[in-house]
Enzyme design. Structure first.
Site, short mmCIF file in Angstrom:
data_model
loop_
_atom_site.label_atom_id
_atom_site.label_comp_id
_atom_site.label_asym_id
_atom_site.label_seq_id
_atom_site.Cartn_x
_atom_site.Cartn_y
_atom_site.Cartn_z
N ASP A 26 0.46 16.30 -7.73
CA ASP A 26 -0.64 15.63 -8.43
C ASP A 26 -2.00 15.93 -7.83
OD1 ASP A 26 0.49 14.17 -6.18
OD2 ASP A 26 -0.94 12.58 -6.64
N TYR A 146 -0.46 2.83 0.90
CA TYR A 146 -1.14 3.25 2.12
C TYR A 146 -2.15 2.18 2.56
CZ TYR A 146 0.60 7.75 0.44
OH TYR A 146 1.39 8.76 -0.04
N LYS A 177 6.86 4.60 -1.07
CA LYS A 177 6.46 5.75 -0.25
C LYS A 177 5.37 5.30 0.71
CE LYS A 177 3.99 10.16 -0.77
NZ LYS A 177 3.56 11.21 -1.72
#
Length: 268
Positions: A26, A146, A177
């Site tokens: 991406d 994140y 993730k």
């Protein structure tokens, strides 16, 4: 719908190991057509030949990669975007829908959230909306979580990564993730605090292949469910061979020595 989700997850994860190798592609939206993403069809064919379980990309790319000759591979449609040209590149916005992914024959969707950013509330709202809609259609959701913001001193700190994983889990993601914390012991605490599969991100471009193999090997030893690594895979000098080595670690329980030797390198 639960059967549909189970079938899609089995296309994304190896049925025998319960682990996955995902290669995100991406990056073209965020930084442009960098090396490895110009000949998309060729790169995806190398990734599939190497044995990855799925590629991840924005909704406009499958027409360039998933038709015609070449081995088939799982497809995850990424629904979040921002560009490096923006003054606030960590502020992700939705640019696609679960229905878009369904029409493309995708196996899952993904959403990116940067905890700590000034626009965190909007990204959390987007993740919640996507997981609700995905549940209606039996579509798995991969949450890229994140810790990135003005008050984040170390996004790789175990307490930060644990928090990221937990937010993804609690808001309904099926896979999360996160960044790798740097060692087996601390990453194990991330995995243990989450009841859904946890995969590692690749992070910045690494200096050598052995560092990547060690990171993936150690994450598996800690109980991780595999990897979602982009540039460190698709920009490698031998994409297919690297993925065969990663496949050995993730799905065949190779030790680090085996993988490094397969790549023609030596451990430090």
């Amino acid at each position: 719908m639960m059967l549909g989700k189970a079938i899609r997850l089995e296309r994304m994860f190896n049925r025998n190991t319960g682990r996955t190798i995902v290669v995100p592609m991406d990056h073209g939206v965020s930084v442009g057509p960098i090396y490895g993403l110009v000949d998309l069809k060729g790169t995806v064919n190398q990734i599939a030949e190497g044995g990855a379980n799925a590629v991840l990309m924005h909704k406009g790319l499958p027409r360039c990669t998933h038709r015609g000759a070449g081995r088939d591979i799982g497809l995850i449609i990424h629904l979040s975007a921002s560009t490096s040209l923006c003054p606030t590149p960590n502020a992700k916005t939705l640019v696609g829908s679960v229905e878009d992914a369904l029409k493309l024959g995708a196996d899952a969707v993904s959403v990116h959230v940067n905890l700590g950013d000034e626009t965190e509330r909007h990204m959390l709202h987007s993740l919640g909306e996507v997981t609700s809609k995905a549940a209606e259609w039996g579509m798995p959701v991969l949450a890229m979580m994140y810790a990135r913001g003005p008050q984040i001193e170390n996004e790789f700190a175990p307490e930060m990564v644990r928090h990221c994983a937990r937010v993804g889990e609690e808001l309904g993601a099926d896979v999360v993730k996160v960044a790798y914390t740097g060692d087996v012991e601390s990453y194990a605490t991330v995995v243990e605090s989450c009841c859904i599969p946890v995969v590692i991100a690749g992070g910045p471009k690494l200096d050598n292949t052995t560092d990547l193999l060690r990171m993936v090997h150690d994450s598996i030893q800690a109980g991780g469910a595999g990897l979602s690594v982009g540039r460190n895979v698709f920009q490698h000098r031998d994409v297919s061979r690297l993925l065969k080595a990663l496949n050995g670690i993730v799905h065949q329980d190779w030790d680090l020595d085996q993988a490094v030797e397969f790549m023609g390198e030596k451990l430090d």
